[in-house]
Design a protein around this motif. Structure first.
Motif, PDB file in Angstrom:
ATOM      1  N   SER A  50      41.602  43.677  36.527  1.00  0.00           N
ATOM      2  CA  SER A  50      40.432  44.369  37.056  1.00  0.00           C
ATOM      3  C   SER A  50      40.802  45.701  37.694  1.00  0.00           C
ATOM      4  N   ALA A  51      42.067  45.841  38.117  1.00  0.00           N
ATOM      5  CA  ALA A  51      42.525  47.084  38.731  1.00  0.00           C
ATOM      6  C   ALA A  51      43.341  47.940  37.762  1.00  0.00           C
ATOM      7  N   ARG A 285      41.986  46.128  44.594  1.00  0.00           N
ATOM      8  CA  ARG A 285      41.451  47.161  43.697  1.00  0.00           C
ATOM      9  C   ARG A 285      41.430  48.532  44.380  1.00  0.00           C
TER      10      ARG A 285
END
Length: 319
Positions: A50-51, A285
């Protein structure tokens, strides 16, 4: 290839071993999602994706195998290094690892360093900012630095969680919020004052958390260099020595801190770090996104995110 150089794994078995040898702070590091269970690994990989993080370089510090009893130190170091080697073998596209070493026992450190790098295939070593109250610049540790220099190896330096040895930090519940960056600052200052980066130029030292307060102090250190710092074996200003090291980008999303580090140390000396699992979820993140969103020139942000860590680790970035 976006590599996070500041990430941790602690299994319950390893923490139990440390606790059995007398370490008193293992409880804090349990249940944080930093184990190797199936659910923990799946959640970690999803968070990395997700990052946009391709790979993490794992380190066990501050849960390091540093014990006065040499047998305890060696057994704990071998235990965690074997775990890390197995982890890297199982997920070679997602993990690399720094070896933990049985400080302060120099002879055993050299023995385990050779095993970890030559037999287990780990990618450098990690150590805490101080070892049982002793500076990394302690002359007793010089043979270890000489061996790392011979190998051109990475030495990653992480706070010990001791509040820099001050009850004014620990007794006021400031061990990690203030104490950790203070430890970073003091450790790098000790290395600078001893001229160690110049004496061992092939060691790739990496300090945590943008070097702590170092970016704010370099000019002060330079101004006092002539009468306080200068010595026959320290031939350059502190700011010049500081730029021989690398620093991870962990700044808790605070863009002014990142700017100060870039201006003081250079964008080419900052490598991506997230401090997982201390920074998890949205904080993780943000640890990546704030570099792109900080307002740094795009070329500088790209170096920090995607170029510097692979170069530090000697990896080829796919074209």
């Amino acid at each position: 290839m976006r590599i996070d150089v500041h990430a941790h794994v602690w299994t319950e078995e390893y923490l139990d071993l440390l606790k059995g040898y007398g370490k008193t702070d293992t409880a804090f590091h349990r249940g944080m999602g930093a184990g190797l269970g199936e659910q923990e690994i799946e959640a970690r990989f999803a968070l990395m994706d997700s990052a946009g993080v391709t790979r993490q370089v794992l380190s066990a510090a501050p849960q390091s195998p540093h014990f006065a009893d040499a047998r305890h130190a060696l057994h704990a170091a071998r235990f965690v290094n074997d775990q890390y080697a197995e982890t890297v073998t199982h997920w070679p596209e997602r993990f690399q690892a720094f070896a933990s070493l049985p400080f302060p026992h120099t002879d055993l450190v050299l023995e385990e360093l050779a095993r970890a790098l030559d037999e287990l295939g780990l990618h450098g070593a990690c150590v805490t900012t101080s070892v049982l109250g002793r500076s990394l610049a302690d002359p007793a540790f010089a043979p270890v630095l000489a061996e790392l220099d011979r190998r051109g190896a990475v030495l990653y330096i992480h706070p010990a969680g001791c509040g820099a040895g001050s009850p004014l930090v620990t007794d006021f519940h400031l061990t990690w919020s203030v104490g950790a960056p203070l430890e970073d600052t003091v450790a790098v200052a000790h290395l600078i004052r001893a001229g160690i980066p110049g004496r061992f130029p092939r060691v790739r030292f990496v300090a945590s958390h943008l070097g702590g307060a170092l970016p704010m102090l370099l000019q002060r250190m330079d101004n006092q260099y002539a009468w306080e710092w200068q010595a026959p074996d320290v031939p350059e200003k502190p700011s010049a020595t500081a730029r021989r090291l690398w620093y991870d980008s962990v700044g808790h999303g605070h863009a002014p801190a990142l700017w100060a580090a870039v201006e003081s140390l250079g964008a080419d000396r900052i490598v991506l770090g997230t401090d997982f699992p201390y920074e998890n979820g949205d904080l993780f993140r943000t640890a990546v996104a704030y570099i792109q969103d900080s307002g740094l020139p795009p070329g500088q942000a790209a170096k920090i995110l995607d170029v510097n860590a692979p170069a530090l680790l000697g990896l080829t970035v796919p074209g």
